[in-house]
Structure formats: structure tokens, C-alpha cells
Design an enzyme around this catalytic site. Structure first.
Site: not given
Ligand SMILES: *Cc1c(COP(=O)(O)O)cnc(C)c1O
Length: 372
Positions: A38, A132, A265, A313
Site C-alpha cells: 500500500k 478500527r 526563505y 518545495m
Molecule cells: C499497513 C498494514 C499492515 C502492514 O503493517 P506494517 O507494520 O508496516 O508491517 C498490515 N496490516 C494492516 C491491516 C495494515 O493496515
């Protein structure tokens, strides 16, 4: 374009494969690794990372959004791709079209997915204490009911640990309780004759700190990239993981800054003596936190040099007075090695007052990305 003319990321393939191997050693043969790619694979480049992993035999991946999953499919990633977050019903046709697996975020959502039909694959999320996503672990009747819904196909059940990186007694007790609740759910499902699903709860710290527990799958993110979330964790997880990423930028010009002159800046830096300064083509839009103005570092020709003045930036300024021969065209290393010196992602995160996950995942789309 080679991608290294301005600012770029180098992904070390050997390190990535090494880390997969190390993690597999812990999780064991019967556990399938489902890397978290992700957020553009934590900034590393999701397509690039997933392709390397797929070529190395990894079949399953997890992402945060449908869009991320679709991109991987379009780029030839073929295995199970689990979307860990919510997907709007408008995008359900795309889940079907691209064969993506959706998380059941709660029971109402399961029903909506079911009504859409289309035999979409799902993993049932179970809330064991993070609060969550997922159906509460003590609502067994709701969890079971997901299997009875028409129009969806349950291929997995999972939960998420919220304090598996913690070293306090409270953290350890909480994590064990989460794992106990989850195991109770999967045992109960199997007792009821429900089969054909894969269970998973461990992310990186679940694997590293609770190696004795083994589920059908595990979802390593940050550890896969060879990085701990924060420097303090190194003590705890004595793994020989190798950092996969280096972050570099090209120096465009080097010049004198006379004593008493300010740079950048806001006049936040004034030379106390004559300095030589270098302008590098990387800025906060590329993911260098602006909070590192006048406090971060880079390596030039193996020498650790300070970032001076405000980070812009697209550019920033380094004090290269102590670097013999520093010149336009040199590389400045913000994460990674230069000769004998190294700056780790953990150090950068500490200086910026955050965790490496945030630093890496915010590395921008404008950076070149090359495999070394
Ligand atoms: C991001 C995420 C992971 C991976 O987490 P890490 O701590 O980076 O290994 C695993 N499961 C879920 C549900 C996540 O959101």
C-alpha cells in the site's frame, strides 16, 4: 530519462529478497507472506516492488484502496490482492472486473456487498481490540453470518494488532489477548465446519515480536523494506533485515556564502563565517519533511553535512564547507550510504519526530525510481 538527473529512489533488489527470506524463516513454511504494498509500497514504488516479489514467488499482496489494487492488476500482478480498507459501492463493479479481494469492514458492509452480487472475494475483518475495522470478535453470530450471505465468497478472515511493537507488560498482554480472541474466532469457525478461508493477524511487529504464533498468512510491511518503525525498536527486533531504499538528489550548484549573509526563505540561517553551500534538487514536495529545515542531514562524498535554512518545495541547501571538492553534479544522500557513511531512515524519522512508515510512504511521485 534515467530517473537520476534530479532526485530519486534506489531500490536494492537483493535486500528485498533477503528480507523476504528472513521473514519466511520466522513465519515458517505453512504461512504465506502477503506483503503490504500500500501507499506506493511505502514510497518504494508499488509496481516495481510487486513485480520483483511476484518474480520471486510471492503470490499475495495487500493494498489500502481499490485504485492501488487496480494499478497492480493492470501491471500484471496476478495473485490475490486484498484491499485492507473501505471501498465505495460505486467501485464494486471494478472489484469484480479486476478480481480484487475486499475487506468486510463491518456486517452492514457485508450485506451491501452481498446485495451487489457478483461473487466478489472477501476477507472478513474481525475487530479484536484495535477498534478500527472489522466485526467485533465477541459477535460470533455476525461473523459466521458472513459465510451465509449470497453473492460473496469468503476466502479469508483477519484481524489487526495495534500494539505489537510495544515492549511494556500492558502492550504484551493486550497483544496476546488480541491473538487469543482471534484464535477463538477461527477455531469456532472451523468447529462449525466452515473451511476454505485463510487466517492472518500479524504485520511486521506481529511477526518479529510474536514469532511463536503462526497463522495461514502474515502481512509484513515496514520490515519487508528492511526498516524498523523507529530507532528504539532495533534493540527488540534483532533481525538482520537490510534497508531496501536509498534516497538521493543531485547537487545543481555550489557557491560561497559570505559571513553575515543569510540563505533561503525567512532568513532562518545566517553564516557565522564564510561557508560553501550546495543546492540539491529535492524538497518537501518530494517528501523531505519541512521540519528538517536547519536540522536534517545528508551525505556528500561520504561526509555528513547539515541542511541549512528552510527546506523549499523543490530544493534545499546543504553546508558543504567540510567536503573537499564538492561540486555541481555530486549526489547528496538523504537515506542510504555514501562511502563509509550511512544515514538510516530511522535517524531521519527521529529527527523529524515521526516514524519511518510516515517518512517513506510520503516520498513523492516526482522521484525517479530505479532498481539496483
Ligand atoms: C499497513 C498494514 C499492515 C502492514 O503493517 P506494517 O507494520 O508496516 O508491517 C498490515 N496490516 C494492516 C491491516 C495494515 O493496515
Amino acid at each position: 530519462m534515467r530517473g537520476t538527473d534530479r532526485s530519486w529512489i534506489e531500490v536494492e533488489k537483493k535486500a528485498l529478497l533477503h528480507n523476504i527470506g528472513e521473514l519466511k524463516k520466522i513465519t515458517g513454511r505453512s504461512c504465506v507472506l502477503m506483503p503490504a504494498v500500500k501507499a506506493n509500497a511505502y514510497g518504494h514504488g508499488d509496481v516495481l516492488i510487486s513485480r520483483i516479489l511476484q518474480d520471486a514467488g510471492v503470490t499475495d499482496f495487500c493494498v489500502a484502496s481499490a485504485e492501488e489494487g487496480i494499478r497492480l492488476r493492470k501491471e500484471g500482478i496476478t495473485g490475490e490482492i486484498l484491499i485492507l480498507g473501505y471501498t465505495h459501492p460505486d467501485a464494486f463493479p471494478e472489484l469484480r472486473r479486476y478480481g480484487l479481494t475486499q475487506t468486510v469492514v463491518d456486517i452492514d458492509y457485508a450485506r451491501v456487498l452481498s446485495e451487489f452480487g457478483g461473487n466478489i472475494a472477501v476477507h472478513a475483518g474481525v475487530d479484536t481490540g484495535m477498534h478500527r475495522l472489522g466485526i467485533p470478535s465477541d459477535r460470533m453470530e455476525l461473523i459466521e453470518s458472513v459465510w451465509t450471505l449470497p453473492g460473496i465468497r469468503v476466502t479469508g478472515v483477519f484481524s489487526h494488532l495495534c500494539v505489537s511493537d510495544g515492549i511494556t507488560r500492558q502492550a504484551k498482554e493486550y497483544t496476546r489477548e488480541q491473538i487469543r480472541r482471534f484464535t477463538q474466532v477461527t477455531d469456532e469457525l472451523r468447529r462449525k465446519g466452515i473451511r476454505g478461508f485463510r487466517s492472518h493477524i500479524q504485520g511486521s511487529y506481529g511477526i518479529l515480536n510474536y514469532p511463536a504464533y503462526s497463522f495461514d498468512m502474515a502481512r509484513p510491511g515496514i520490515a519487508l523494506y528492511g526498516v524498523m518503525s523507529s530507532e528504539k525498536d532495533k534493540v527488540m527486533a534483532k533481525m538482520r533485515l537490510k534497508p531496501v531504499l536509498a534516497l538521493k538528489a543531485r547537487i545543481g550548484c555550489v557557491k560561497e556564502l559570505p559571513e553575515g549573509e543569510s540563505a533561503g526563505y525567512g532568513l532562518t540561517y545566517t553564516a557565522q563565517s564564510r561557508r560553501r553551500i550546495a543546492i540539491a534538487g529535492i524538497g518537501y514536495a518530494d517528501g523531505i519533511p519541512r521540519s528538517l529545515s536547519n536540522c536534517g542531514h545528508a551525505l556528500v562524498r561520504g561526509v555528513r553535512v547539515p541542511i541549512i535554512g528552510r527546506i523549499c518545495m523543490d530544493q534545499l541547501t546543504l553546508d558543504v564547507t567540510d567536503v573537499p571538492g564538492a561540486a555541481a553534479g555530486d549526489e547528496a544522500v538523504f537515506i542510504g550510504c555514501s562511502k563509509e557513511s550511512r544515514i538510516t531512515a530511522e535517524e531521519v524519522a527521529k529527527e523529524a519526530g515521526t516514524i519511518t512508515n510516515e517518512i517513506l510512504s510520503r516520498l513523492g511521485g516526482r522521484l525517479g525510481r530505479i532498481v539496483v
